[in-house]
Design a protein around this motif. Structure first.
Motif, short mmCIF file in Angstrom:
data_model
loop_
_atom_site.label_atom_id
_atom_site.label_comp_id
_atom_site.label_asym_id
_atom_site.label_seq_id
_atom_site.Cartn_x
_atom_site.Cartn_y
_atom_site.Cartn_z
N LEU A 57 0.84 -1.19 0.00
CA LEU A 57 0.00 0.00 0.00
C LEU A 57 0.88 1.25 0.00
CD1 LEU A 57 -2.89 1.18 0.24
CD2 LEU A 57 -2.56 1.13 2.72
N VAL A 58 1.82 1.32 0.93
CA VAL A 58 2.80 2.42 0.99
C VAL A 58 4.15 1.81 1.30
CG1 VAL A 58 1.16 4.22 1.67
CG2 VAL A 58 2.28 2.87 3.43
N ALA A 65 4.20 -1.22 4.03
CA ALA A 65 2.93 -1.46 4.71
C ALA A 65 2.01 -2.03 3.63
CB ALA A 65 2.36 -0.18 5.29
N ALA A 66 1.49 -3.23 3.88
CA ALA A 66 0.73 -3.93 2.86
C ALA A 66 -0.64 -4.35 3.37
CB ALA A 66 1.49 -5.16 2.39
N VAL A 149 -8.88 -8.93 7.17
CA VAL A 149 -8.08 -7.98 6.39
C VAL A 149 -7.19 -7.21 7.36
CG1 VAL A 149 -8.13 -6.03 4.78
CG2 VAL A 149 -9.95 -7.77 4.69
N LEU A 150 -5.88 -7.27 7.08
CA LEU A 150 -4.88 -6.62 7.92
C LEU A 150 -4.09 -5.59 7.13
CD1 LEU A 150 -3.26 -9.82 9.51
CD2 LEU A 150 -5.09 -8.42 10.50
N LEU A 151 -3.60 -4.58 7.82
CA LEU A 151 -2.55 -3.71 7.30
C LEU A 151 -1.31 -4.21 8.02
CD1 LEU A 151 -1.56 -1.28 5.68
CD2 LEU A 151 -1.95 0.10 7.73
N GLY A 152 -0.41 -4.87 7.30
CA GLY A 152 0.74 -5.50 7.91
C GLY A 152 2.06 -4.88 7.51
#
Length: 159
Positions: A57-58, A65-66, A149-152
Protein backbone atom coordinates in the motif's frame (compact mmCIF):
# COMPACT_ATOMS: atom_id res chain seq x y z
CA UNK A 1 19.37 47.61 -3.23
CA UNK A 2 21.20 44.76 -4.94
CA UNK A 3 22.93 43.90 -1.65
CA UNK A 4 19.64 43.87 0.29
CA UNK A 5 18.05 41.56 -2.31
CA UNK A 6 21.05 39.24 -2.26
CA UNK A 7 21.09 39.17 1.55
CA UNK A 8 17.33 38.47 1.70
CA UNK A 9 17.66 35.65 -0.84
CA UNK A 10 20.56 34.16 1.14
CA UNK A 11 18.61 34.36 4.41
CA UNK A 12 15.55 32.70 2.87
CA UNK A 13 17.65 29.95 1.32
CA UNK A 14 19.39 29.23 4.64
CA UNK A 15 16.21 29.27 6.77
CA UNK A 16 15.37 25.72 7.96
CA UNK A 17 11.63 26.23 7.41
CA UNK A 18 12.10 27.52 3.89
CA UNK A 19 14.72 24.92 2.98
CA UNK A 20 12.48 22.04 4.11
CA UNK A 21 9.57 23.49 2.16
CA UNK A 22 11.74 23.34 -0.95
CA UNK A 23 12.73 19.68 -0.31
CA UNK A 24 10.37 16.98 -1.56
CA UNK A 25 8.42 15.23 1.22
CA UNK A 26 9.51 11.55 1.34
CA UNK A 27 6.34 10.50 3.19
CA UNK A 28 4.32 7.72 1.57
CA UNK A 29 0.60 8.22 2.24
CA UNK A 30 -2.65 6.38 1.55
CA UNK A 31 -5.95 8.03 2.46
CA UNK A 32 -8.80 5.97 3.89
CA UNK A 33 -10.47 5.96 0.45
CA UNK A 34 -7.25 4.52 -1.06
CA UNK A 35 -7.14 1.73 1.54
CA UNK A 36 -10.78 0.87 0.91
CA UNK A 37 -10.35 0.96 -2.90
CA UNK A 38 -7.28 -1.29 -2.77
CA UNK A 39 -9.08 -3.75 -0.49
CA UNK A 40 -12.10 -3.86 -2.84
CA UNK A 41 -9.84 -4.36 -5.88
CA UNK A 42 -7.93 -7.17 -4.18
CA UNK A 43 -11.15 -8.93 -3.14
CA UNK A 44 -12.42 -8.69 -6.72
CA UNK A 45 -9.14 -10.17 -8.04
CA UNK A 46 -9.01 -13.12 -5.66
CA UNK A 47 -9.80 -16.40 -7.35
CA UNK A 48 -12.25 -18.91 -5.87
CA UNK A 49 -10.42 -21.01 -3.31
CA UNK A 50 -7.54 -18.52 -3.01
CA UNK A 51 -6.76 -18.20 0.69
CA UNK A 52 -4.37 -15.23 0.84
CA UNK A 53 -3.42 -12.09 -1.07
CA UNK A 54 -0.79 -9.46 -0.19
CA UNK A 55 -0.20 -6.14 -1.92
CA UNK A 56 1.93 -3.12 -0.92
CA UNK A 57 0.00 0.00 0.00
CA UNK A 58 2.80 2.42 0.99
CA UNK A 59 6.56 1.98 1.15
CA UNK A 60 9.84 3.53 2.15
CA UNK A 61 12.53 1.55 0.37
CA UNK A 62 12.44 -1.99 1.74
CA UNK A 63 9.88 -1.12 4.46
CA UNK A 64 6.38 -1.85 3.19
CA UNK A 65 2.93 -1.46 4.71
CA UNK A 66 0.73 -3.93 2.86
CA UNK A 67 -2.88 -4.98 2.76
CA UNK A 68 -3.17 -8.68 3.64
CA UNK A 69 -6.42 -10.49 2.91
CA UNK A 70 -6.82 -13.86 4.57
CA UNK A 71 -9.75 -16.07 3.52
CA UNK A 72 -8.13 -19.28 4.77
CA UNK A 73 -5.60 -19.71 7.56
CA UNK A 74 -1.97 -20.05 6.54
CA UNK A 75 0.67 -22.14 8.25
CA UNK A 76 2.08 -21.12 11.63
CA UNK A 77 5.19 -19.04 11.01
CA UNK A 78 8.25 -17.35 12.51
CA UNK A 79 10.14 -14.43 10.98
CA UNK A 80 13.61 -14.82 12.58
CA UNK A 81 14.86 -11.27 11.98
CA UNK A 82 11.65 -9.26 11.58
CA UNK A 83 8.88 -8.19 13.92
CA UNK A 84 5.38 -8.19 12.47
CA UNK A 85 3.10 -5.25 13.18
CA UNK A 86 -0.52 -5.38 11.99
CA UNK A 87 -3.80 -3.54 12.38
CA UNK A 88 -7.07 -5.38 11.74
CA UNK A 89 -8.95 -3.36 9.13
CA UNK A 90 -12.01 -5.58 8.73
CA UNK A 91 -13.33 -9.04 9.36
CA UNK A 92 -12.58 -11.25 12.33
CA UNK A 93 -10.15 -13.95 13.28
CA UNK A 94 -7.86 -15.46 15.84
CA UNK A 95 -4.19 -14.89 16.59
CA UNK A 96 -2.17 -17.64 18.23
CA UNK A 97 1.31 -16.44 19.22
CA UNK A 98 4.17 -17.44 21.47
CA UNK A 99 4.84 -21.02 22.42
CA UNK A 100 6.87 -23.34 20.22
CA UNK A 101 6.65 -23.91 16.47
CA UNK A 102 6.24 -27.64 15.81
CA UNK A 103 7.94 -29.27 12.79
CA UNK A 104 9.80 -26.10 11.69
CA UNK A 105 10.89 -25.90 8.06
CA UNK A 106 12.87 -22.94 6.69
CA UNK A 107 11.17 -21.64 3.50
CA UNK A 108 13.62 -18.76 3.00
CA UNK A 109 15.93 -16.76 5.32
CA UNK A 110 13.00 -14.62 6.48
CA UNK A 111 10.41 -17.36 6.99
CA UNK A 112 10.19 -20.56 9.00
CA UNK A 113 6.86 -22.43 8.85
CA UNK A 114 5.57 -25.24 11.01
CA UNK A 115 2.61 -27.57 11.39
CA UNK A 116 1.23 -26.01 14.60
CA UNK A 117 2.06 -23.88 17.63
CA UNK A 118 2.35 -25.66 20.95
CA UNK A 119 1.65 -23.65 24.10
CA UNK A 120 0.79 -20.34 22.42
CA UNK A 121 -1.67 -17.67 23.58
CA UNK A 122 -4.96 -17.33 21.68
CA UNK A 123 -6.54 -13.92 21.07
CA UNK A 124 -9.74 -12.98 19.24
CA UNK A 125 -9.24 -10.35 16.53
CA UNK A 126 -11.60 -7.69 15.23
CA UNK A 127 -11.46 -4.30 13.46
CA UNK A 128 -9.16 -1.82 15.16
CA UNK A 129 -7.08 -4.41 17.00
CA UNK A 130 -3.31 -3.84 16.90
CA UNK A 131 -0.76 -6.66 16.87
CA UNK A 132 3.01 -6.58 17.38
CA UNK A 133 4.70 -9.98 17.15
CA UNK A 134 8.42 -9.69 17.99
CA UNK A 135 11.03 -11.22 15.68
CA UNK A 136 11.47 -14.93 16.34
CA UNK A 137 8.02 -15.45 17.90
CA UNK A 138 5.73 -18.11 16.37
CA UNK A 139 2.34 -16.81 15.20
CA UNK A 140 -0.71 -17.94 13.23
CA UNK A 141 -3.87 -16.21 12.01
CA UNK A 142 -7.19 -18.03 11.94
CA UNK A 143 -10.19 -16.61 10.09
CA UNK A 144 -13.67 -16.22 11.55
CA UNK A 145 -16.28 -15.57 8.88
CA UNK A 146 -15.36 -14.94 5.25
CA UNK A 147 -12.12 -12.95 5.70
CA UNK A 148 -9.62 -11.15 7.87
CA UNK A 149 -8.08 -7.98 6.39
CA UNK A 150 -4.88 -6.62 7.92
CA UNK A 151 -2.55 -3.71 7.30
CA UNK A 152 0.74 -5.50 7.91
CA UNK A 153 4.31 -4.26 8.26
CA UNK A 154 7.52 -6.22 8.81
CA UNK A 155 10.07 -4.33 10.91
CA UNK A 156 13.70 -5.18 11.64
CA UNK A 157 13.87 -7.07 14.94
CA UNK A 158 15.51 -5.51 17.99
CA UNK A 159 19.25 -6.02 18.22
Amino acid sequence: MKTLGTTLALLLACSPGIASAQTADPTSFAASADVQAQTRAMLAEMKPGQGFMWRPLVRDGATVAAIEIWKKPGRPAVHPAEAEYAIVLEGAGTLVSGGTLADPATRNPGLVEGSRIEGGTTRTLGPGDVILVPAGVPHWFGITGDRLVLLGIKLPGAK
